[in-house]
Enzyme design. Structure first.
Site, PDB file in Angstrom:
ATOM      1  N   SER A 218      -0.388   9.168 -13.597  1.00 22.10           N
ATOM      2  CA  SER A 218      -0.507   8.132 -12.575  1.00 22.10           C
ATOM      3  C   SER A 218      -1.966   7.890 -12.190  1.00 22.10           C
ATOM      4  CB  SER A 218       0.358   8.507 -11.364  1.00 22.10           C
ATOM      5  OG  SER A 218       0.439   7.427 -10.478  1.00 22.10           O
TER       6      SER A 218
ATOM      7  N   ASP B 140      -0.893   3.663 -13.914  1.00 21.92           N
ATOM      8  CA  ASP B 140       0.409   3.551 -14.607  1.00 21.92           C
ATOM      9  C   ASP B 140       1.261   2.433 -14.006  1.00 21.92           C
ATOM     10  OD1 ASP B 140       0.927   4.996 -12.249  1.00 21.92           O
ATOM     11  OD2 ASP B 140       2.665   6.004 -13.118  1.00 21.92           O
TER      12      ASP B 140
ATOM     13  N   ASP C 127       2.695   1.760 -11.191  1.00 20.27           N
ATOM     14  CA  ASP C 127       3.883   1.903 -10.334  1.00 20.27           C
ATOM     15  C   ASP C 127       3.534   1.719  -8.861  1.00 20.27           C
ATOM     16  OD1 ASP C 127       2.630   4.366  -9.974  1.00 20.27           O
ATOM     17  OD2 ASP C 127       4.438   5.574 -10.264  1.00 20.27           O
TER      18      ASP C 127
END
Length: 609
Positions: A162, A321, A323
């Site tokens: 992440s 990433d 998200d």
């Protein structure tokens, strides 16, 4: 003492020698061979002292050699354990299979990369006759839970760290319900990893997968279906086509660029201007100190410059990433406002409910509508739910809890419109039971375009939301502490404040009216004094409610050496003295830091911008 030291040293040597028998990556093999030759116990301890812990977030650690780092061998061992655990839980694993995705991280000195780890994981499953849907190229994290649900698979793996520093990588695991795993799966998988450490015969031969009939590439299908599914959240296509509003997007050297461009296209919005220096994946993250949009303006410097040049008023920033999503808006004054996760949660919650209400044929259906947020996030959704008549629930911190709860509710025929957490994570679309920065970015863009037709900015609409449902002022930060003993002592002191088993009755001038301790399971507001939310002895978390309506939570982080705090002051609708509320919250936070954290005494390091 010498004897014990040498016994410990010989155990480390044995672990390193065992490693050399199994490791076929020339780079990590050479590092360990060198360590053994030098015989430095301190260095051996660093690499072989303890195995990475497999928790509900899967694995996250620096890439490098040895059992405490992410590398080819630890990925093989982890996947062998996970495969055996899935075989035990699913009789149809060989029919349904698993999905594996990866981001663009890589580590030259140890030869590790997300793509390499994903291929080794795929090889492990295929060698056991399990079908694998391996993405052929980098993807946003939400594509993995989406694929699990869409193809009804048994599990999903995303290789990503992440927004962590560049040397890190991670292994994130989803269950068949499309949500991240929760207990007891973490313990079961952990035990299975311990029992399956020796690489299986074909473990290193990942070229075998390329000719296997069990290997499938879901890339094209998911790229089509995902964007079809998120269009169900597109309500103002005509406005999108005609808006003159301009957006800047940055993917912060991660995977998001292509997918946010496609999302804008799916909503008939003109593509956002991409920050050229940050749009292509680069595992070195050269333009930022931390690749984390949560850290504020430092990560957005290049975005501000591009927005000024191209006349864009809104910036959308994904983490590497994709998200998470951060949003900034240019104010009348020329200043940029970066919205907090709670502020964007308020705006998206208002927007998604408003769109649902305007498009719902059956007003009675409101009794089946739900929104969720984590317990350390703003309670603004609770205020909206109370006034509008839908349901609000809070969960423990983290999308693993919200994803699993959302699935339970959906299985009962409920509609979960939205879930969010203050760490800039938003679930705006029921097709993904996790935070998704791609759908959140395009839905934010549609909301801003719609508001522009009413001559309203995002900031003005946020004030309107607070005017209608009550001001919710929040403040969150953290202290860094590398010594677990100090952290333990700090929380022990709070639990034994005025003698044994007594919590603080006040914090400076602020009277404490309630306490919930999710480490011990105590909740002063419940008739039996037992907390309703699940408790966990392995992490620290205490929430204080104050007589002035303030709430503050102190907790440890699962992935970083931080003690975090979150505070909020909620006022009923009609109390519009925002400056007074902010002043009151500032004073409460100062008292919290001074009396409960005691940074000088505990040698805590403050968050720096």
């Amino acid at each position: 003492m010498a004897a014990r030291g040498s016994a410990g040293d010989s155990a480390l040597r044995r672990a390193a020698e065992q490693w050399l028998l199994w490791d076929k990556n020339p780079k990590t093999y050479a590092i360990v061979k060198q360590l053994l030759a030098e015989g430095n116990a301190g260095e051996l301890q660093k690499y072989f002292g303890s195995r990475m812990e497999f928790g509900t977030a899967g694995l996250r650690a620096a890439m490098g050699a040895g059992i405490s780092h992410m590398n080819d061998l630890t990925i093989i061992q982890t996947t062998q354990g996970f495969c055996r655990y899935l075989e035990k839980n699913f009789t149809d694993l060989k029919k349904r299979g698993v999905v594996i995705g990866f981001d663009a991280r890589a580590h030259l000195s140890s030869g590790g990369s997300s793509k390499r780890f994903a291929r080794l994981a795929a090889n492990t499953f295929i060698s056991q006759g399990v079908p694998v849907y391996l993405f052929s190229d980098i993807i946003p994290t939400p594509f993995v839970p989406y694929t699990v649900t869409h193809l009804k698979l048994c599990a999903g793996i995303m290789v990503t760290a992440s927004h962590n520093p560049k040397q890190d990588n991670g292994y994130k695991v989803y269950w068949e319900n499309g949500a991240q795993i929760i207990s007891p799966h973490d313990r079961g998988i952990s035990q299975a990893i311990e029992e399956n450490q020796e690489p299986w015969p074909q473990a290193w031969d990942d070229k075998l997968i390329d000719s296997s009939p069990l290997l499938h590439d879901p890339y094209a299908m998911v790229n089509k279906e995902y964007f079809k599914d998120i269009q169900k959240q597109c309500f103002y296509r005509n406005i999108n086509k005609e808006t003159s509003l301009k957006f800047v997007h940055t993917s912060v050297h991660g995977v998001g660029h292509k997918f946010v461009q496609l999302a804008f296209k799916a909503f008939d919005l003109s593509p956002p201007f991409a920050v050229p220096e940050q749009k292509d994946p680069d595992p070195d993250f050269p333009t930022v100190k931390y690749p984390n949009p949560e850290e504020g303006k430092g990560v957005l410097t290049l975005s501000f410059a591009l927005a000024e040049k191209d006349g864009a008023r809104i910036i959308l920033a994904n983490d590497p990433d994709a998200d998470r999503l951060a949003v900034a808006e240019k104010q009348e004054s020329g200043e940029w406002k970066v919205f907090s996760g709670n502020e964007l949660g308020a705006l998206l919650g208002w927007w998604i409910f408003t769109c649902w209400k305007n498009n719902s044929r059956d007003t009675r259906a409101i009794k089946d509508v739900y929104m969720l947020s984590s317990t350390v996030s703003s309670k603004i959704l609770r205020a909206i739910a109370l006034k509008e008549g839908f349901h609000f629930e809070e969960t423990l911190t983290g999308f693993k809890w919200m994803g699993n709860r959302a699935k339970q509710l959906m299985d009962q025929g409920k509609a979960v419109l939205f879930a969010f957490e203050e760490a800039i994570g938003y679930m705006c679309c029921p097709a993904v039971l996790d935070k998704d920065g791609v759908s959140a970015a395009v839905i934010t863009a549609e909301m801003a375009s719609f508001l522009a037709t009413r001559n309203l900015s995002l900031s003005q609409q946020l004030k309107a939301v607070y005017d209608e449902y009550g001001f919710h002022i929040t403040k969150a930060s953290y202290f860094i502490c590398h010594d677990p003993k100090v952290i333990q002592q700090l929380f022990d002191n709070l639990r034994n404040f005025d003698g044994k088993n007594t919590y603080p009755k006040s914090c400076g001038r602020f009277k404490v009216s309630g306490i919930r301790d999710l480490t011990t399971g105590y909740d002063s507001s419940q008739p039996d004094q037992k907390a309703i939310l699940p408790t966990s002895k392995s992490s620290q978390m205490i929430t204080f409610t104050f007589a002035n309506g303030g709430v503050a939570t102190m907790r440890t982080s699962g992935t970083e050496p931080k003690i975090k705090y979150y505070s909020e002051l909620c006022a009923p609708p009609g109390n519009s003295d925002v400056e007074q509320l902010k002043k009151e919250l500032d004073e409460l936070v100062n008292a919290l830091e001074k009396h409960f954290f005691q940074p000088e005494k505990n040698k805590l390091q403050r968050k720096t911008e």
